[in-house]
Design a protein around this motif. Structure first.
Motif, mmCIF file in Angstrom:
data_model
loop_
_atom_site.group_PDB
_atom_site.id
_atom_site.type_symbol
_atom_site.label_atom_id
_atom_site.label_comp_id
_atom_site.label_asym_id
_atom_site.label_seq_id
_atom_site.Cartn_x
_atom_site.Cartn_y
_atom_site.Cartn_z
ATOM 1 N N THR A 100 47.230 -10.387 22.212
ATOM 2 C CA THR A 100 47.354 -11.487 23.167
ATOM 3 C C THR A 100 47.391 -10.929 24.587
ATOM 4 O O THR A 100 47.654 -9.739 24.795
ATOM 5 N N ALA A 101 47.158 -11.799 25.550
ATOM 6 C CA ALA A 101 47.176 -11.370 26.943
ATOM 7 C C ALA A 101 48.549 -10.827 27.329
ATOM 8 O O ALA A 101 48.663 -9.814 28.022
ATOM 9 N N LEU A 102 49.603 -11.495 26.873
ATOM 10 C CA LEU A 102 50.957 -11.052 27.214
ATOM 11 C C LEU A 102 51.262 -9.693 26.578
ATOM 12 O O LEU A 102 51.844 -8.818 27.215
ATOM 13 N N ALA A 103 50.847 -9.521 25.316
ATOM 14 C CA ALA A 103 51.084 -8.237 24.635
ATOM 15 C C ALA A 103 50.333 -7.116 25.336
ATOM 16 O O ALA A 103 50.851 -5.996 25.480
ATOM 17 N N LEU A 104 49.108 -7.382 25.780
ATOM 18 C CA LEU A 104 48.336 -6.376 26.499
ATOM 19 C C LEU A 104 49.021 -6.038 27.823
ATOM 20 O O LEU A 104 49.073 -4.872 28.229
ATOM 21 N N LEU A 105 49.546 -7.051 28.478
ATOM 22 C CA LEU A 105 50.255 -6.854 29.739
ATOM 23 C C LEU A 105 51.443 -5.922 29.543
ATOM 24 O O LEU A 105 51.649 -4.982 30.312
ATOM 25 N N VAL A 106 52.221 -6.173 28.493
ATOM 26 C CA VAL A 106 53.391 -5.336 28.200
ATOM 27 C C VAL A 106 52.964 -3.922 27.846
ATOM 28 O O VAL A 106 53.593 -2.944 28.272
ATOM 29 N N LEU A 107 51.879 -3.783 27.087
ATOM 30 C CA LEU A 107 51.382 -2.467 26.696
ATOM 31 C C LEU A 107 50.967 -1.659 27.923
ATOM 32 O O LEU A 107 51.318 -0.482 28.059
ATOM 33 N N ILE A 108 50.226 -2.280 28.820
ATOM 34 C CA ILE A 108 49.781 -1.592 30.036
ATOM 35 C C ILE A 108 50.976 -1.225 30.908
ATOM 36 O O ILE A 108 51.048 -0.124 31.471
ATOM 37 N N ALA A 109 51.946 -2.142 31.023
ATOM 38 C CA ALA A 109 53.133 -1.881 31.838
ATOM 39 C C ALA A 109 53.935 -0.713 31.274
ATOM 40 O O ALA A 109 54.371 0.178 32.021
ATOM 41 N N ALA A 110 54.137 -0.711 29.962
ATOM 42 C CA ALA A 110 54.895 0.373 29.328
ATOM 43 C C ALA A 110 54.171 1.705 29.499
ATOM 44 O O ALA A 110 54.798 2.736 29.785
ATOM 45 N N TYR A 111 52.857 1.677 29.340
ATOM 46 C CA TYR A 111 52.052 2.888 29.501
ATOM 47 C C TYR A 111 52.211 3.434 30.922
ATOM 48 O O TYR A 111 52.415 4.637 31.124
ATOM 49 N N ALA A 112 52.144 2.559 31.911
ATOM 50 C CA ALA A 112 52.235 2.989 33.309
ATOM 51 C C ALA A 112 53.601 3.600 33.610
ATOM 52 O O ALA A 112 53.696 4.637 34.282
ATOM 53 N N VAL A 113 54.666 2.986 33.128
ATOM 54 C CA VAL A 113 56.013 3.487 33.400
ATOM 55 C C VAL A 113 56.220 4.855 32.749
ATOM 56 O O VAL A 113 56.728 5.789 33.388
ATOM 57 N N VAL A 114 55.842 4.981 31.484
ATOM 58 C CA VAL A 114 56.035 6.250 30.772
ATOM 59 C C VAL A 114 55.236 7.379 31.427
ATOM 60 O O VAL A 114 55.755 8.476 31.684
ATOM 61 N N VAL A 115 53.968 7.113 31.714
ATOM 62 C CA VAL A 115 53.130 8.131 32.350
ATOM 63 C C VAL A 115 53.660 8.463 33.743
ATOM 64 O O VAL A 115 53.698 9.627 34.144
ATOM 65 N N GLY A 116 54.092 7.445 34.474
ATOM 66 C CA GLY A 116 54.622 7.670 35.815
ATOM 67 C C GLY A 116 55.870 8.534 35.813
ATOM 68 O O GLY A 116 55.999 9.474 36.611
ATOM 69 N N VAL A 117 56.800 8.228 34.914
ATOM 70 C CA VAL A 117 58.033 9.020 34.818
ATOM 71 C C VAL A 117 57.701 10.468 34.450
ATOM 72 O O VAL A 117 58.265 11.410 35.027
ATOM 73 N N ALA A 118 56.784 10.641 33.511
ATOM 74 C CA ALA A 118 56.394 11.989 33.093
ATOM 75 C C ALA A 118 55.799 12.769 34.263
ATOM 76 O O ALA A 118 56.085 13.959 34.444
ATOM 77 N N GLU A 119 54.987 12.120 35.071
ATOM 78 C CA GLU A 119 54.352 12.817 36.192
ATOM 79 C C GLU A 119 55.351 13.105 37.306
ATOM 80 O O GLU A 119 55.235 14.118 38.000
ATOM 81 N N ILE A 120 56.351 12.240 37.478
ATOM 82 C CA ILE A 120 57.391 12.504 38.472
ATOM 83 C C ILE A 120 58.199 13.732 38.061
ATOM 84 O O ILE A 120 58.478 14.621 38.877
ATOM 85 N N VAL A 121 58.581 13.783 36.780
ATOM 86 C CA VAL A 121 59.321 14.945 36.273
ATOM 87 C C VAL A 121 58.483 16.209 36.418
ATOM 88 O O VAL A 121 58.974 17.261 36.831
ATOM 89 N N ALA A 122 57.191 16.101 36.086
ATOM 90 C CA ALA A 122 56.301 17.251 36.210
ATOM 91 C C ALA A 122 56.191 17.702 37.663
ATOM 92 O O ALA A 122 56.132 18.901 37.953
ATOM 93 N N ALA A 123 56.166 16.740 38.585
ATOM 94 C CA ALA A 123 56.055 17.074 40.007
ATOM 95 C C ALA A 123 57.274 17.860 40.480
ATOM 96 O O ALA A 123 57.156 18.840 41.219
ATOM 97 N N PHE A 124 58.478 17.444 40.039
ATOM 98 C CA PHE A 124 59.686 18.173 40.426
ATOM 99 C C PHE A 124 59.725 19.555 39.784
ATOM 100 O O PHE A 124 60.232 20.516 40.371
ATOM 101 N N ALA A 125 59.189 19.665 38.564
ATOM 102 C CA ALA A 125 59.119 20.972 37.911
ATOM 103 C C ALA A 125 58.189 21.894 38.688
ATOM 104 O O ALA A 125 58.468 23.089 38.851
ATOM 105 N N ARG A 126 57.094 21.353 39.167
ATOM 106 C CA ARG A 126 56.167 22.140 39.975
ATOM 107 C C ARG A 126 56.821 22.571 41.278
ATOM 108 O O ARG A 126 56.609 23.678 41.757
#
Length: 199
Positions: A100-126
């Protein structure tokens, strides 16, 4: 960008050899974003297919970068996790074509948050490794903000938010291309410095 050694003793500038990894991720993100923006009547199924393809390719590149030593050791675990989750999100989108459109919205949002947090942590490690590069941090912050906005947005469906999804993808891709450019330049400077030292 300072020329230091990573946890394995290799010059940090050697990671410039892998500048194409974030470049591929950035190009895919921009392509996905442009299609979402210029295709206002995009169907839900098409959006699912496009997001799935983007998430899988981007996730695969993140995993490759983590295992090939594109980043300092302290940041690789987070990048590998974000890559695996990205691939999983893409596969879920493809396996569930009737999403559904709502499920896709949640999937994209969750993907963005997880990837974003991972890249922020990676940036501080760098940064702890001696790198002053901010492009990785910028891309992570953008991803988290985008994910939070999608979660907080009224549940009007993903199709009504294609412009926001497209705009984020373009900005995120641009930040990755900038990161790739700076990695490449750092690699060139490191190679030049090594050659000069040898002489």
């Amino acid at each position: 960008m300072r020329e230091v050694s990573d946890a394995m003793g290799r010059p940090w500038t050697e990671t410039g050899r892998h500048w194409w990894v974030p470049a591929v991720r950035g190009a895919c993100a921009i392509l996905f974003g442009i299609l979402a923006v210029v295709w206002p009547l995009i169907t839900l199924l098409t959006l699912v297919v496009l997001f799935g393809a983007y998430a899988i390719v981007s996730g695969a590149m993140a995993v490759y970068g983590a295992f090939r030593g594109v980043h300092p050791r302290d940041s690789r675990t987070w990048l590998a996790v974000s890559g695996v989750l990205g691939i999983a999100a893409g596969l879920i989108a493809w396996i569930w074509p009737g999403i559904t459109a709502l499920a896709l919205l949640v999937l994209i949002a969750a993907y963005a948050v997880v990837v974003g947090v991972a890249e922020i942590v990676a940036a501080f490690a760098r940064r702890r490794a001696g790198d002053t590069e901010w492009s990785h941090l910028a891309s992570g912050v953008l991803a988290v903000i985008f994910g939070v906005l999608l979660f907080a947005w009224p549940a009007s469906g993903a199709l009504a938010l294609t412009w926001l999804i497209g705009l984020f993808a373009i900005l995120y891709g641009a930040s990755l291309l900038l990161l790739a450019h700076r990695m490449r330049e750092a690699g060139r400077r490191g190679a030049a410095g090594t050659a000069a030292h040898a002489v």
